[in-house]
Design a protein around this motif. Structure first.
Motif, PDB file in Angstrom:
ATOM      1  N   MET A   1       0.841  -1.189   0.000  1.00 47.38           N
ATOM      2  CA  MET A   1       0.000   0.000   0.000  1.00 47.38           C
ATOM      3  C   MET A   1       0.879   1.242   0.000  1.00 47.38           C
ATOM      4  O   MET A   1       1.680   1.442   0.896  1.00 47.38           O
ATOM      5  N   LYS A   2       0.740   2.080  -1.038  1.00 43.82           N
ATOM      6  CA  LYS A   2       1.555   3.279  -1.164  1.00 43.82           C
ATOM      7  C   LYS A   2       0.888   4.449  -0.455  1.00 43.82           C
ATOM      8  O   LYS A   2      -0.328   4.488  -0.265  1.00 43.82           O
ATOM      9  N   VAL A   3       1.725   5.437  -0.069  1.00 44.91           N
ATOM     10  CA  VAL A   3       1.196   6.672   0.513  1.00 44.91           C
ATOM     11  C   VAL A   3       0.457   7.414  -0.604  1.00 44.91           C
ATOM     12  O   VAL A   3       1.019   7.651  -1.672  1.00 44.91           O
ATOM     13  N   PRO A   4      -0.819   7.776  -0.393  1.00 44.17           N
ATOM     14  CA  PRO A   4      -1.587   8.413  -1.473  1.00 44.17           C
ATOM     15  C   PRO A   4      -1.001   9.762  -1.869  1.00 44.17           C
ATOM     16  O   PRO A   4      -0.512  10.521  -1.022  1.00 44.17           O
ATOM     17  N   ALA A   5      -1.055  10.047  -3.167  1.00 45.10           N
ATOM     18  CA  ALA A   5      -0.473  11.292  -3.679  1.00 45.10           C
ATOM     19  C   ALA A   5      -1.514  12.141  -4.414  1.00 45.10           C
ATOM     20  O   ALA A   5      -1.189  13.223  -4.910  1.00 45.10           O
ATOM     21  N   THR A   6      -2.755  11.667  -4.485  1.00 45.17           N
ATOM     22  CA  THR A   6      -3.825  12.433  -5.130  1.00 45.17           C
ATOM     23  C   THR A   6      -5.032  12.489  -4.196  1.00 45.17           C
ATOM     24  O   THR A   6      -5.235  11.590  -3.370  1.00 45.17           O
ATOM     25  N   SER A 297       3.319  15.644  -1.403  1.00 49.52           N
ATOM     26  CA  SER A 297       1.965  15.765  -1.955  1.00 49.52           C
ATOM     27  C   SER A 297       0.922  15.365  -0.917  1.00 49.52           C
ATOM     28  O   SER A 297      -0.139  15.987  -0.803  1.00 49.52           O
ATOM     29  N   PHE A 298       1.245  14.335  -0.144  1.00 51.21           N
ATOM     30  CA  PHE A 298       0.355  13.878   0.922  1.00 51.21           C
ATOM     31  C   PHE A 298       0.179  14.990   1.964  1.00 51.21           C
ATOM     32  O   PHE A 298      -0.946  15.299   2.381  1.00 51.21           O
ATOM     33  N   HIS A 299       1.270  15.603   2.374  1.00 49.73           N
ATOM     34  CA  HIS A 299       1.204  16.623   3.422  1.00 49.73           C
ATOM     35  C   HIS A 299       0.504  17.888   2.928  1.00 49.73           C
ATOM     36  O   HIS A 299      -0.209  18.537   3.702  1.00 49.73           O
ATOM     37  N   LYS A 300       0.689  18.219   1.653  1.00 54.87           N
ATOM     38  CA  LYS A 300      -0.027  19.381   1.123  1.00 54.87           C
ATOM     39  C   LYS A 300      -1.526  19.099   1.087  1.00 54.87           C
ATOM     40  O   LYS A 300      -2.342  19.995   1.340  1.00 54.87           O
TER      41      LYS A 300
END
Length: 354
Positions: A1-6, A297-300
């Motif tokens: 499971m990847k850290v979501p970027a969208t 991208s996750f933090h933004k």
């Protein structure tokens, strides 16, 4: 499971993975809270879960950083946030206004971050019977998770620093009404030389968030080497992201706090224009401070999600003045902020009790 970027990827994982696990954990704590022998402690424990579920839901989004370990992290986040919300209720409803009492209660939050710390009678300054081991169980749940982290010795100073700010704030803001602002101002002066330019009430807001703790713990769940990263994460979240978080929390509570005579940091801005200008400054600085973090991208999206979720709250709709100001703030949120706003608006109106 990847850290979501969208935004879509994040919301999909939130609905499918995060929220079910959060509600499962909260269900266990609600069951234990229901069995607390002391009537007042039982009432406040249940009220903190029922009225502040969204705190655990929002905080647990950070578990997605931990990827396949997200359930372990959610267990920690829900337990730690439940301690925070429960103690906040106890302090808000306190008749003693005793800083020693508030300090003793919040020692639980520091012990929760310290595996092996000896538990104490956190209620020793108040007249209660028993909580049936409720607060100790919450503390021990946090300790159990942190004890599994190889990097605990490296991250613990940062966790304690952030928790120390939080606990200090809770003590100062709950004492007798005429002592609150002078205590908070003096506390600010003691730290002012290490802070970017801000007011005492903005520093107080920056101290009142648990997001930095959750972010650091989530990364530590999958990374053995946190030596350089922990400082980057702490500085990425404190003060600006945490300040944005809590200022938004106070922003939507203005009418409620005015009626209750409660402390609200938004009341100390000279006027609405100044408040909106400072909110925009916090948004800009929060974006800049997370720009060097991994998974930026996750933090933004977290920053935009804070704007969207808080400004979609029903409390905003019921306050005409706040609603008008919220539109100005949302202009800075962009497309992803609007995406989270719409999701938050629908979720809070379709789910009973929110």
């Amino acid at each position: 499971m990847k850290v979501p970027a969208t935004p879509l990827g994040m919301m999909t994982k939130i609905y499918r993975k995060v929220l079910p696990s959060v509600h499962e954990e909260l269900g266990k704590w609600k069951q234990m809270a229901s069995a607390i022998p002391d009537e007042e402690l039982r009432r406040q424990a249940l009220a903190s879960i029922e009225s502040k579920t969204f705190h655990c839901e929002g905080g647990s989004i950070y578990s997605l950083i931990a990827q396949d370990h997200y359930k372990d992290v959610i267990r920690f986040i829900v337990a730690y946030q439940t301690i925070s919300d429960y103690l906040d209720n106890l302090c808000d409803r306190s008749v003693s206004l005793d800083p020693e009492d508030f300090r003793a209660l919040h020692d639980a939050m520091l012990h929760a971050l310290t595996p092996g710390a000896k538990l104490e009678n956190y209620y020793r300054y108040r007249d209660v019977t028993s909580d049936g081991g409720y607060l100790e169980a919450l503390v021990e749940t946090c300790q159990s998770f942190l004890a599994t982290l190889p990097s605990l010795p490296v991250i613990q100073p940062a966790l304690h620093e952030l928790a120390g700010f939080y606990c200090d704030l809770q003590v100062h803001k709950h004492v007798k009404q005429d002592q609150r602002v002078p205590r908070l101002q003096e506390w600010f002066r003691n730290h002012q030389d290490k802070l970017p330019e801000m007011s005492w009430y903005e520093f107080s807001a920056c101290s009142g968030s648990t997001l930095g703790i959750f972010c650091i713990a989530s990364y530590a769940a999958t990374r053995r080497d946190m030596g350089q990263l922990v400082a980057v994460l702490k500085d990425g979240y404190f003060p600006w992201v945490q300040g944005l978080h809590i200022l938004l929390d106070y922003f939507i509570d203005q009418e409620e706090d005015r009626e209750g005579g409660d402390l609200n940091f938004c009341f100390y801005y000279d006027n609405d224009d100044m408040m909106i200008s400072r909110f925009n400054h916090f948004i800009e600085q929060a974006d800049e401070s997370i720009s060097t973090l991994p998974d930026k991208s996750f933090h933004k999206m977290i920053n935009r999600g804070l704007l969207g979720i808080y400004l979609a709250d029903k409390k905003v709709a019921s306050q005409a003045h706040v609603r008008a100001l919220s539109r100005k703030i949302m202009k800075r949120a962009g497309g992803s902020g609007m995406f989270f706003f719409i999701n938050g608006w629908l979720y809070r109106r379709l789910k009973p009790g929110l």
